[in-house]
Design a protein around this motif. Structure first.
Motif, PDB file in Angstrom:
ATOM      1  N   UNK A 193       0.830  -1.203   0.000  1.00 10.02           N
ATOM      2  CA  UNK A 193       0.000   0.000   0.000  1.00 10.02           C
ATOM      3  C   UNK A 193       0.866   1.254   0.000  1.00 10.02           C
ATOM      4  N   UNK A 194       0.365   2.291  -0.631  1.00 10.11           N
ATOM      5  CA  UNK A 194       1.133   3.525  -0.752  1.00 10.11           C
ATOM      6  C   UNK A 194       0.440   4.718  -0.112  1.00 10.11           C
ATOM      7  N   UNK A 195      -0.878   4.811  -0.294  1.00  9.21           N
ATOM      8  CA  UNK A 195      -1.580   6.035   0.114  1.00  9.21           C
ATOM      9  C   UNK A 195      -3.037   5.712   0.380  1.00  9.21           C
ATOM     10  N   UNK A 196      -3.594   6.378   1.363  1.00 11.11           N
ATOM     11  CA  UNK A 196      -5.034   6.304   1.588  1.00 11.11           C
ATOM     12  C   UNK A 196      -5.544   7.674   2.017  1.00 11.11           C
ATOM     13  N   UNK A 197      -6.742   7.968   1.599  1.00  9.34           N
ATOM     14  CA  UNK A 197      -7.348   9.266   1.908  1.00  9.34           C
ATOM     15  C   UNK A 197      -8.791   9.051   2.319  1.00  9.34           C
ATOM     16  N   UNK A 198      -9.172   9.676   3.433  1.00  7.05           N
ATOM     17  CA  UNK A 198     -10.543   9.514   3.897  1.00  7.05           C
ATOM     18  C   UNK A 198     -10.900  10.494   4.991  1.00  7.05           C
ATOM     19  N   UNK A 199     -12.099  10.350   5.497  1.00  9.19           N
ATOM     20  CA  UNK A 199     -12.627  11.279   6.491  1.00  9.19           C
ATOM     21  C   UNK A 199     -12.489  10.702   7.897  1.00  9.19           C
ATOM     22  N   UNK A 200     -12.095  11.550   8.830  1.00  4.24           N
ATOM     23  CA  UNK A 200     -12.056  11.196  10.246  1.00  4.24           C
ATOM     24  C   UNK A 200     -12.733  12.305  11.043  1.00  4.24           C
ATOM     25  N   UNK A 201     -13.094  11.981  12.291  1.00  3.00           N
ATOM     26  CA  UNK A 201     -13.722  12.969  13.175  1.00  3.00           C
ATOM     27  C   UNK A 201     -12.693  13.517  14.151  1.00  3.00           C
ATOM     28  N   UNK A 202     -12.739  14.811  14.354  1.00  2.00           N
ATOM     29  CA  UNK A 202     -11.785  15.514  15.223  1.00  2.00           C
ATOM     30  C   UNK A 202     -12.556  16.383  16.213  1.00  2.00           C
ATOM     31  N   UNK A 203     -12.107  16.355  17.466  1.00  3.46           N
ATOM     32  CA  UNK A 203     -12.693  17.231  18.482  1.00  3.46           C
ATOM     33  C   UNK A 203     -11.849  18.497  18.565  1.00  3.46           C
ATOM     34  N   UNK A 204     -12.492  19.633  18.373  1.00  6.01           N
ATOM     35  CA  UNK A 204     -11.782  20.915  18.383  1.00  6.01           C
ATOM     36  C   UNK A 204     -12.608  21.947  19.139  1.00  6.01           C
ATOM     37  N   UNK A 205     -12.051  22.418  20.258  1.00  7.01           N
ATOM     38  CA  UNK A 205     -12.736  23.418  21.082  1.00  7.01           C
ATOM     39  C   UNK A 205     -14.148  22.981  21.472  1.00  7.01           C
ATOM     40  N   UNK A 206     -14.271  21.708  21.806  1.00  8.05           N
ATOM     41  CA  UNK A 206     -15.548  21.195  22.276  1.00  8.05           C
ATOM     42  C   UNK A 206     -16.509  20.772  21.180  1.00  8.05           C
ATOM     43  N   UNK A 207     -16.162  21.031  19.930  1.00 10.44           N
ATOM     44  CA  UNK A 207     -17.038  20.649  18.817  1.00 10.44           C
ATOM     45  C   UNK A 207     -16.380  19.546  17.989  1.00 10.44           C
ATOM     46  N   UNK A 208     -17.169  18.554  17.598  1.00 13.17           N
ATOM     47  CA  UNK A 208     -16.645  17.478  16.765  1.00 13.17           C
ATOM     48  C   UNK A 208     -16.901  17.808  15.302  1.00 13.17           C
ATOM     49  N   UNK A 209     -15.846  17.841  14.528  1.00  7.80           N
ATOM     50  CA  UNK A 209     -15.940  18.157  13.106  1.00  7.80           C
ATOM     51  C   UNK A 209     -15.359  17.001  12.298  1.00  7.80           C
ATOM     52  N   UNK A 210     -15.696  16.979  11.015  1.00  3.89           N
ATOM     53  CA  UNK A 210     -15.162  15.973  10.106  1.00  3.89           C
ATOM     54  C   UNK A 210     -14.108  16.608   9.215  1.00  3.89           C
TER      55      UNK A 210
END
Length: 290
Positions: A139-156
């Protein structure tokens, strides 16, 4: 009149012969192809480097990303568990370059495919006849969406993971943002984009999981990201195929994005210093069909 009749007969004969050739060509069977597709499965077992079920270590947390596309740099069919790397049937090798002063995957020439999309199609006549029990995929590369918590808000956000052994990158587009590198980056380099903001980093050397159930009989170099998977039944190529054969490479993305927790809440929060430690895929199940 005699000359005219002769010419007319020749013309008709020529047209008939030409049409006959066209008909013969149309009746020729088309060449059968080997088609390789990619699949990303969140329900497949989560495996470790030895191909055994893996739990998330204490102090870490993980989530299952939504993979949008992936790239591989090497595909090989192996007939037996003792077949050493490179001694099987190699059906694909990606483009490489020395532009960064070391041999590396040339990212700008990489081939990509999304979930259930075709990654490679080659004539079956180019694949040696035989019975294959295993497949190896670098495998060389993968790209996708993850969830991140930032300043109390969860964003994608969108994560780009470079899991190949070495990757030469000029620049690339990540969800509309340009990431410029102009250098080699080793396995574990990543870039992240959310709400127009970007960041990048490097996972620790050797931390990327690369499942290989054949570790004892057919080891692979550390850092190569050559994932190994077994067919449920031997994949047989006779050399007499008249129809396309499809091999679907199903990769486990089950909690494949892992980080070290600072706040033990199971949410990835880079703003408080939570570090990415693993982006490796968690297993491979190849399935052949026609």
């Amino acid at each position: 009149m005699k000359n005219f009749t002769s010419v007319l007969v020749l013309l008709i004969f020529g047209m008939t012969f030409s049409c006959g050739e066209d008909m013969d060509d149309s009746l020729q069977p088309t060449e059968a192809n080997l088609i390789i597709k990619l699949n990303f499965d969140a329900s497949q077992p989560r495996l470790d480097n030895l191909g055994q079920p893996a739990i998330i270590p204490d102090g870490n947390a993980a989530q299952t990303p939504t993979i949008q596309k992936m790239s591989a740099n090497y595909i090989e069919f192996a007939p037996m568990a003792t077949t050493q790397l490179g001694q099987g049937e190699v059906v694909f090798v990606g483009e490489e370059t020395n532009a960064g002063n070391a041999t590396a995957i040339d990212f700008k020439q990489s081939i990509f495919a999304g979930d259930d999309e075709v990654f490679l199609s080659i004539p079956l006549s180019e694949v040696a006849s035989g019975s294959y029990e295993w497949v190896r995929v670098s495998l060389a590369y993968q790209e996708g969406d993850i969830k991140v918590l930032n300043n109390g808000s969860e964003i994608t956000g969108t994560l780009a993971s470079f899991v190949g052994y070495n990757n030469y990158i000029t620049s690339f587009d990540l969800n509309g943002s340009t990431i410029t590198v102009n250098d080699d980056v080793l396995q574990g380099f990543w870039a992240f984009e959310a709400l127009g903001f970007t960041s990048q980093g490097q996972a620790p050397a050797g931390a990327t999981t690369v499942p290989n159930p054949l570790f004892e009989t057919s080891p692979v170099p550390q850092g190569s990201c050559i994932v190994t998977g077994q067919f449920s039944n031997a994949f047989i190529i006779t050399g007499n195929e008249t129809e396309d054969v499809t091999v679907t490479l199903s990769f486990s993305v089950n909690n494949s994005f892992e980080w070290i927790e600072v706040n033990a809440d199971g949410k990835y929060e880079p703003s408080i210093g939570e570090q990415v430690v693993d982006m490796g895929l968690r297993g491979l199940i190849p399935v052949a069909s026609n």
